[in-house]
Design an enzyme around this catalytic site. Structure first.
Site, short mmCIF file in Angstrom:
data_model
loop_
_atom_site.label_atom_id
_atom_site.label_comp_id
_atom_site.label_asym_id
_atom_site.label_seq_id
_atom_site.Cartn_x
_atom_site.Cartn_y
_atom_site.Cartn_z
N HIS A 91 0.82 -1.23 0.00
CA HIS A 91 0.00 0.00 0.00
C HIS A 91 0.85 1.27 0.00
O HIS A 91 0.36 2.34 -0.35
CB HIS A 91 -1.07 -0.02 1.11
N ASP A 227 1.11 -7.69 2.34
CA ASP A 227 1.23 -6.26 2.07
C ASP A 227 2.70 -5.82 1.95
O ASP A 227 3.22 -5.11 2.80
CB ASP A 227 0.51 -5.48 3.19
N SER A 655 3.87 2.46 8.30
CA SER A 655 3.61 1.44 7.30
C SER A 655 4.89 1.12 6.55
O SER A 655 5.57 2.02 6.06
CB SER A 655 2.58 1.95 6.29
N1 ARG Z 1 -4.69 0.81 7.10
C1 ARG Z 1 -3.41 0.80 6.46
C2 ARG Z 1 -2.60 1.99 6.88
O1 ARG Z 1 -3.10 3.06 7.03
C3 ARG Z 1 -3.51 0.84 4.98
C4 ARG Z 1 -3.98 -0.42 4.42
C5 ARG Z 1 -4.15 -0.35 2.94
N2 ARG Z 1 -5.03 -1.42 2.57
C6 ARG Z 1 -6.30 -1.24 2.17
N3 ARG Z 1 -7.04 -2.28 2.00
N4 ARG Z 1 -6.79 -0.05 1.96
O2 ARG Z 1 -1.40 1.90 6.99
#
Ligand code: ARG
Length: 720
Positions: A91, A227, A655
């Site tokens: 991501h 991811d 992330s």
């Molecule tokens: N919640 C994650 C973050 O903010 C991002 C995940 C991205 N994946 C998704 N399915 N939108 O780091």
């Protein structure tokens, strides 16, 4: 037997050591954290992480940024080979993958693998920062400040002293530096980074793995998302930062993380280094109420509308689906966050907890005349400032969503300066030509991922929402215009943009630029919308300026008071995109009554969640085959562990951060938080807050067995 006993005792001891809230500063680890880290099982020293005299783990930690805002790290990555190879999240690379994708080369759906370096794709605008050193410069900055200064004077002093400090530090080096405020202006640190400007895309699994579970699983555990994506830093032939050219060579890093094949067990030590973006742990109840009732509520409401429109249009064509994939994901991410955060804040009564802290603060200050003189006004002033700015905050929140909802008006306004240059016959020919070249480049980039039918629907619905929610005294000019000239018909206005705006398509814009005409520009609905929303944003900022200054000043005093009240106890400053470390352990949890969540997931769960009818839960055929064949060695025996959780304290920006074991080896990459503790950015929940990581063995398995990219595996240092 004896050995077993010892480890059981060790386990009992470890269990009593709790995870520590905090995103800690690397230069203070020795003073503040290392003993606790050793108690939890860490085997290396503070110098192995950060030292002025030797390379260390920090040299393998990379902050990903963008060329105009290199300090605003949007994600983290870690160096895993002597040739500057990086692992980050899928991501985090999503927008890069999307930009390289087209209907012909759909790297989102199919994945991307560079089987040799020549195939790696440059990502224009992406930067990679590596920390050189950091230093407490509070005394120098504070020497120029006093309590009588107003906000502007204060900011000017901080800027000028900070500027001198940075200049001295970077002189004769290739470093980039910045003095950054911590603890809401009670402390200042200098951060010096080497910032690389050639970062290429190396690998990404198909989104059916990299984004498996989609928005349904986002922000939640149990998770089965692979991811990850890979990038590589390039330098000029001397090893120095340089913009992309084909002559650049892979970075030779000072350190790269060895990769562990051993896997994790419950209670194993785990630490994470990275660039957490924003936390607000010292928030008062007044600011929290604003976050809940204004920021989160309005963001959720506006984005529900926005996402529905995007989804409908994306379903109509593969082109639009690719064009809007990244915009959609970004919008959906904090849409869900806002909703889940409000839910968690209510359930955990965070407001009540903040009020308790404030009551304690008040008792503390009232116990002493000196403190009363300094702090008695802090909370009442904050309360008043939040009350007074409330209507403007509401307008700002709607404006944010309406202004940053549709895109054409932003683009029109953004390039209008260049258009003026191009139209200006007085300017030297060369300057005009330069403006034109830039206009063409910006247009090419913008229209590649733009669909005017979709955007028109956003104009109609989001501008209408602004009109419905906000009083006419705070309407941008364009809203008045729609209400008068279009009789409040927002769809008609949107149609005008779609069919007649000079900016509606690349061709239309280029044709307009052929025949300079300022009047036409002034009358363009997209341009009018862009300019008037921008002007209203400035106006709202001015209206709230005084209260903003009151809030900043009293937040600073509140935090200073809290630090005094805590009497020397080590506390971590709020996250602000600077490099931090959090330590803890692998840990299962109980999200609610009668439910237990194990600390890891496996490929079996991927197969259980499979649903070919849903784009979010499609499993690639090749992965199913691999699962059936059970050829997991050396990344697993009976199964592949996909994800695991730790009790580390992370937030957005983290992330892609490396999860590192007691020996300094990579065991996973952090990629999410859990919805039950979505309040964590405001109040850390030690028993509930978990950090969700992809197990590095799943990553290796996919690189090796799924993609056959042995070239990448062979670059890494695998530890059995
Ligand atoms: N919640 C994650 C973050 O903010 C991002 C995940 C991205 N994946 C998704 N399915 N939108 O780091």
């Amino acid at each position: 037997m004896k050995k077993l006993l010892i480890s059981t005792i060790a386990l009992l001891v470890f269990c009593t050591v709790k995870a520590d809230e905090g995103m800690w500063l690397l230069s203070l680890l020795k003073e503040q954290n290392i003993d606790k880290m050793h108690e939890l099982g860490f085997k290396l020293s503070a110098e192995d992480i950060y030292s002025l005299n030797q390379p260390g783990i920090k040299d393998a930690i990379v902050g990903l940024g963008t060329i105009g805002r290199p300090f605003r790290h949007f994600c983290t990555a870690e160096i895993v080979s002597p040739k500057g190879l990086l692992i980050t999240n899928h991501h985090c690379a999503f927008s890069a993958i999307q930009q390289h994708s087209s209907v012909e080369h759909d790297y989102l759906s199919d994945g991307f693998w560079a089987y040799n370096m020549a195939d790696e794709l440059p990502n224009s605008g992406m930067t990679a920062s590596i920390l050189e050193r950091m230093e407490d410069v509070t005394e120098r900055v504070a020497s120029g400040l006093n309590e009588e200064m107003d906000a502007a004077a204060r900011a000017a002093v901080i800027d000028s002293i900070g500027g001198v400090i940075v200049k001295e530090a970077v002189e004769g080096t290739l470093l980039t530096g910045k003095v950054i405020s911590l603890f809401e202006g009670n402390q200042y640190f200098l951060f010096l980074y080497t910032i690389y400007k050639d970062v290429r895309l190396v690998a990404a699994p198909p989104q059916s793995m990299g984004k498996f579970g989609g928005d349904t699983d986002n922000w939640s555990w149990p998770r089965h998302t692979c991811d990850f994506a890979m990038l590589r830093i390039y330098t000029d032939p001397n090893g120095e930062p340089a913009e992309y050219t084909s002559e650049n060579i892979p970075l030779t890093p000072k350190h790269h993380l060895p990769v562990s094949l051993k896997g994790v067990q419950e209670n194993d030590f785990a630490m994470i280094l990275g660039f957490p973006g924003t936390t607000d742990r010292f928030a008062t109840s007044y600011s929290l109420a604003n976050t809940m009732d204004v920021t989160n509520a309005i963001r959720y409401k506006a984005r529900t509308v926005k996402l529905a429109i995007m989804k409908e249009e994306m379903n109509k064509s593969p082109k639009t689906r690719i064009q809007y994939a990244s915009k959609y994901a970004g919008c959906a991410n904090y849409w869900k966050y806002s909703f889940e955060q409000n839910k968690a804040l209510k359930r955990l009564n965070t407001l009540g907890h903040k009020q308790e802290i404030e009551a304690e603060f008040t008792r503390w200050l009232q116990a002493n005349a000196g403190r009363t003189a300094q702090y008695a006004e802090v909370l009442p002033s904050l309360q008043k400032a939040y009350e007074e700015s409330h209507p403007y905050a509401v307008a700002q929140a709607y404006l944010m969503e309406a202004f940053a909802g549709p895109e054409l008006h932003q683009f029109a306004y953004r390039i209008s300066g260049l258009i003026d240059d191009w139209f200006d016959k007085e300017l030297p020919e060369a300057e005009r030509a330069e403006a034109m070249t830039e206009l063409k480049e910006l247009a090419k980039e913008f229209y590649k991922d733009y669909n005017v039918e979709l955007d028109a629907r956003l104009f109609a619905d989001l501008f209408r929402m602004y009109n419905d929610e906000i009083g006419s005294d705070l309407h941008p000019h364009v809203i008045g215009l729609i209400n008068d000239k279009y009789k409040g018909d927002y769809t008609k206005f949107a149609e005008e943009i779609r069919l007649h705006s000079l900016f509606r398509s690349e061709e239309a814009l280029l044709a307009f630029l052929e025949k300079p005409n300022r009047k036409k520009l002034e009358k363009d609905p997209a341009y009018i919308a862009g300019r008037s929303f921008y002007e209203m944003a400035i106006k709202l900022a001015t209206f709230t300026n005084d209260n903003r200054a009151v809030i900043d000043r009293n937040n600073r005093l509140f935090v200073r008071g809290l630090l005094e009240m805590e009497n020397g106890k080590a506390l971590a400053p709020n996250a602000n995109s600077t490099i931090r470390l959090t330590y803890g352990k692998v840990r299962s949890y109980t999200p609610r009554d009668a439910v237990f969540y194990d600390y890891h997931t496996t490929l079996t769960g991927v197969m259980e969640k499979e649903n070919p009818q849903s784009a979010e839960f499609t499993v690639p055929a090749r992965l199913k085959e691999l699962y059936k064949e059970k050829d997991f060695t050396p990344y697993g025996t009976e199964n592949i562990v996909t994800c695991f959780i730790t009790d580390n304290d992370i937030t957005g920006g983290n992330s892609g951060s490396p999860v590192i074991n007691a020996n300094g080896e990579l065991i996973g990459t952090a990629f999410d938080g859990n919805s039950e503790a979505m309040s964590g950015d405001i109040d850390f929940e030690e028993n509930l807050q978990r950090c969700i990581n992809v197990d590095v063995r799943y990553v290796l398995f996919v690189i090796d067995k799924y993609a056959g990219a042995r070239n990448l595996i062979e670059e890494m240092t695998l530890v059995k």
